[in-house]
Scaffold this motif. Sequence first.
Motif, PDB file in Angstrom:
ATOM      1  N   ARG A 126      42.865  47.072  26.790  1.00 22.12           N
ATOM      2  CA  ARG A 126      43.386  45.592  27.207  1.00 22.12           C
ATOM      3  C   ARG A 126      42.233  44.709  27.664  1.00 22.12           C
ATOM      4  O   ARG A 126      42.340  43.595  27.464  1.00 22.12           O
ATOM      5  N   ALA A 127      41.380  45.235  28.348  1.00 26.42           N
ATOM      6  CA  ALA A 127      40.140  44.639  28.758  1.00 26.42           C
ATOM      7  C   ALA A 127      39.303  44.033  27.475  1.00 26.42           C
ATOM      8  O   ALA A 127      38.747  42.711  27.585  1.00 26.42           O
ATOM      9  N   VAL A 128      39.275  45.034  26.677  1.00 25.21           N
ATOM     10  CA  VAL A 128      38.319  44.538  25.374  1.00 25.21           C
ATOM     11  C   VAL A 128      39.129  43.428  24.814  1.00 25.21           C
ATOM     12  O   VAL A 128      38.559  42.607  24.320  1.00 25.21           O
ATOM     13  N   ASP A 152      32.916  44.708  35.192  1.00 24.38           N
ATOM     14  CA  ASP A 152      33.399  44.095  36.018  1.00 24.38           C
ATOM     15  C   ASP A 152      34.790  44.010  36.215  1.00 24.38           C
ATOM     16  O   ASP A 152      35.618  44.271  37.371  1.00 24.38           O
ATOM     17  N   ALA A 153      35.722  44.231  35.028  1.00 24.18           N
ATOM     18  CA  ALA A 153      37.204  44.289  34.925  1.00 24.18           C
ATOM     19  C   ALA A 153      37.439  45.630  35.452  1.00 24.18           C
ATOM     20  O   ALA A 153      38.320  45.718  36.413  1.00 24.18           O
ATOM     21  N   LEU A 154      36.590  46.630  35.218  1.00 22.26           N
ATOM     22  CA  LEU A 154      36.828  47.952  35.599  1.00 22.26           C
ATOM     23  C   LEU A 154      36.677  48.065  37.224  1.00 22.26           C
ATOM     24  O   LEU A 154      37.452  48.755  37.931  1.00 22.26           O
ATOM     25  N   ASP A 155      35.460  47.666  37.754  1.00 24.04           N
ATOM     26  CA  ASP A 155      35.406  47.496  38.988  1.00 24.04           C
ATOM     27  C   ASP A 155      36.596  46.821  39.819  1.00 24.04           C
ATOM     28  O   ASP A 155      37.018  47.394  40.919  1.00 24.04           O
ATOM     29  N   ARG A 156      36.823  45.738  39.396  1.00 27.17           N
ATOM     30  CA  ARG A 156      38.007  45.008  40.048  1.00 27.17           C
ATOM     31  C   ARG A 156      39.380  45.696  39.779  1.00 27.17           C
ATOM     32  O   ARG A 156      40.131  45.789  41.000  1.00 27.17           O
ATOM     33  N   HIS A 157      39.508  46.475  38.934  1.00 26.04           N
ATOM     34  CA  HIS A 157      41.141  46.998  38.641  1.00 26.04           C
ATOM     35  C   HIS A 157      40.960  48.375  39.580  1.00 26.04           C
ATOM     36  O   HIS A 157      42.225  48.651  40.094  1.00 26.04           O
ATOM     37  N   TYR A 158      39.605  49.180  39.554  1.00 26.48           N
ATOM     38  CA  TYR A 158      39.833  50.389  40.417  1.00 26.48           C
ATOM     39  C   TYR A 158      39.325  50.175  41.653  1.00 26.48           C
ATOM     40  O   TYR A 158      38.927  51.209  42.312  1.00 26.48           O
ATOM     41  N   ALA A 159      39.204  48.757  42.325  1.00 24.42           N
ATOM     42  CA  ALA A 159      38.369  49.004  43.662  1.00 24.42           C
ATOM     43  C   ALA A 159      39.483  49.482  44.761  1.00 24.42           C
ATOM     44  O   ALA A 159      40.731  49.463  44.445  1.00 24.42           O
ATOM     45  N   ALA A 174      44.944  40.011  33.195  1.00 20.83           N
ATOM     46  CA  ALA A 174      46.400  40.082  33.941  1.00 20.83           C
ATOM     47  C   ALA A 174      47.597  39.863  33.036  1.00 20.83           C
ATOM     48  O   ALA A 174      48.366  40.336  33.192  1.00 20.83           O
ATOM     49  N   GLU A 175      47.559  38.798  32.304  1.00 19.91           N
ATOM     50  CA  GLU A 175      48.743  38.416  31.529  1.00 19.91           C
ATOM     51  C   GLU A 175      48.865  39.615  30.315  1.00 19.91           C
ATOM     52  O   GLU A 175      50.047  39.973  30.242  1.00 19.91           O
ATOM     53  N   GLY A 176      47.988  40.119  29.894  1.00 17.72           N
ATOM     54  CA  GLY A 176      48.151  41.105  28.861  1.00 17.72           C
ATOM     55  C   GLY A 176      48.648  42.332  29.663  1.00 17.72           C
ATOM     56  O   GLY A 176      49.366  43.121  29.001  1.00 17.72           O
ATOM     57  N   GLY A 177      48.347  42.671  31.084  1.00 13.05           N
ATOM     58  CA  GLY A 177      48.721  43.772  31.530  1.00 13.05           C
ATOM     59  C   GLY A 177      50.194  43.649  31.774  1.00 13.05           C
ATOM     60  O   GLY A 177      51.198  44.464  31.651  1.00 13.05           O
ATOM     61  N   GLN A 178      50.600  42.318  32.226  1.00 14.44           N
ATOM     62  CA  GLN A 178      52.170  42.112  32.387  1.00 14.44           C
ATOM     63  C   GLN A 178      52.803  42.371  31.089  1.00 14.44           C
ATOM     64  O   GLN A 178      53.868  42.808  31.104  1.00 14.44           O
ATOM     65  N   ARG A 179      52.478  41.759  29.938  1.00 11.15           N
ATOM     66  CA  ARG A 179      53.102  41.992  28.647  1.00 11.15           C
ATOM     67  C   ARG A 179      53.127  43.371  28.489  1.00 11.15           C
ATOM     68  O   ARG A 179      54.090  43.964  27.875  1.00 11.15           O
ATOM     69  N   PHE A 180      52.168  44.091  28.928  1.00 15.01           N
ATOM     70  CA  PHE A 180      52.034  45.610  28.509  1.00 15.01           C
ATOM     71  C   PHE A 180      53.232  46.172  29.237  1.00 15.01           C
ATOM     72  O   PHE A 180      53.962  47.002  28.678  1.00 15.01           O
ATOM     73  N   THR A 181      53.313  46.001  30.538  1.00 14.37           N
ATOM     74  CA  THR A 181      54.206  46.658  31.313  1.00 14.37           C
ATOM     75  C   THR A 181      55.783  46.166  30.804  1.00 14.37           C
ATOM     76  O   THR A 181      56.604  47.125  30.878  1.00 14.37           O
TER      77      THR A 181
END
Length: 267
Positions: free
Chosen positions: A167-169, A217-224, A250-257
Amino acid sequence: MPMRARNQLVVDHLHIVGAATAYVASRLTHVSRDDLASAGAFALVRAAEKFDATLGVPFGAFARGRVNWALKDELRAMDWAPREVRVRAKATAKVRQTLTSALGRTPSVAEIAAAMGVDTATVREGLADAERMVTSLDAPDAPEIVWTGYLPEELAIASERDEFLRRAVDALPDRKRDVVRAIYFEDRTVTEIADELGVSHAAVSQQRAEGVRMLRDALDRHYADSPAVDAPPTSRSSASVLDAYFERLAEGGQRFTRAILSHAVGV
């Protein structure tokens, strides 16, 4: 750790060395499989000696990191090509880069041959040597050659991380997304992508490098560990570009959920 327990860890995880060695040897044919296996086995033993189970990290994950780095170090230490091969490879790559800058596009093999005063077969050999020189592993456009398979106990964590990474890609800016997908998902080379896009080798490498930094950066932010953690980004993009990227993610994550929930309830 008692010697008996350490030795058992080594025996139980020798497959990590075998799989990593086989993977690297299949990607770089001009290397010694025996030397790679020896370096990997030594790293596995050292990992068993240093392992601390109280940290909560599975030994498989801990050992794989040590083995991968050992194989990379071994590759950097190998000098498979004679000096004349290295000179030819570097000269050919340099002429290609110079012509790329001058023409604004990747030159053809015939154009490189004309500039060097050699035949096209010599240019093809030089370019092929430049692509597989193991000392180029530290270059920005170097391919990822280390095995990254997972052990059974890590599959659940790996599956969630892989889904987030995809999703980050997808959320990356268009050109960076296309380059990252081509290199890491489609196993294409930087040279192939540069030829297809009509841009320089360096331009593709820069897009790849910045795309990877944004993913990190996305991974660091997500897994902080805490939302309050505000580590400086590794990306060189502007704050507005990064903010837009995180919003798309974030929008992609909401759609996935929502899709998962809809499927679960049969909607």
